[in-house]
Design an enzyme around this catalytic site. Sequence first.
Site, PDB file in Angstrom:
ATOM      1  CG  HIS A  20      -1.939  -0.934   1.436  1.00 45.47           C
ATOM      2  ND1 HIS A  20      -1.957  -1.892   2.587  1.00 45.47           N
ATOM      3  CD2 HIS A  20      -2.911  -1.482   0.382  1.00 45.47           C
ATOM      4  CE1 HIS A  20      -2.919  -2.555   2.147  1.00 45.47           C
ATOM      5  NE2 HIS A  20      -3.495  -2.660   1.165  1.00 45.47           N
ATOM      6  CE  LYS A  44     -15.948  -7.561   3.436  1.00 43.18           C
ATOM      7  NZ  LYS A  44     -15.184  -6.963   2.120  1.00 43.18           N
ATOM      8  NE  ARG A  93      -2.503  -7.217  -4.838  1.00 41.18           N
ATOM      9  CZ  ARG A  93      -3.550  -7.558  -3.922  1.00 41.18           C
ATOM     10  NH1 ARG A  93      -3.111  -7.765  -2.712  1.00 41.18           N
ATOM     11  NH2 ARG A  93      -4.671  -7.787  -4.186  1.00 41.18           N
ATOM     12  CB  SER A 131      -4.305  -6.555   4.388  1.00 47.18           C
ATOM     13  OG  SER A 131      -3.987  -5.445   4.233  1.00 47.18           O
TER      14      SER A 131
END
Length: 181
Positions: A20, A44, A93, A131
Amino acid sequence: MNEGVIAIYPGSFDPVTNGHLDIIERGRKIFGQVVVAVLFNRAKQPLFSIEERLQMLREATARWDNVAVDSFSGLLVDYAIQCQATVILRGIRAVTDYEFEFQMALMNRRLAGEIETVFLVPSEAFSFLSSSLVREVASLGGSISGLVPRLVETRLADKVAVMDPSPRPQAALGDRSGLED
Ligand code: PNS
């Protein structure tokens, strides 16, 4: 540099990784201001609270004068308009990221055609990094050195230390799986 342009870099950041930060650093060289926006999502169950994620991001980006950190809820485009941002910044990515990012970019364009999504590619050193993987490796006692800022490494170690030692580490890691930010 596009001095007058404000870019929003949204995400969950649970926790912020060096991947990040790589994107933020590239973004801040292109745009006048980058607002890192942490999604506050009641549905969440993150590992780190919104306050913890904001604090880690603020510490990790404190050296950059044109980077701000904030949280948002609701539609990203509404928040972007509120911030007078004209760019949504996202990192890609690998090919696996593309489909979801493509869908999001087109939906956001439909919602607010004046906001452009810009994709940046992080250093290949971080192309495997997410993450969720960081949370999993840390909870299983693996090294995450070099993958997250030092302060995040420490906070993760603190979390792991207070986790239930029974052999269900993933359950303690929040409800996320797969390659997400
Ligand atoms: O780090 P993540 O989880 O990949 O980030 C996803 C995020 C926060 C960018 C996305 O879920 C989002 O923008 N949520 C806000 C709600 C919204 O605007 N949804 C429509 C997006 S097309």
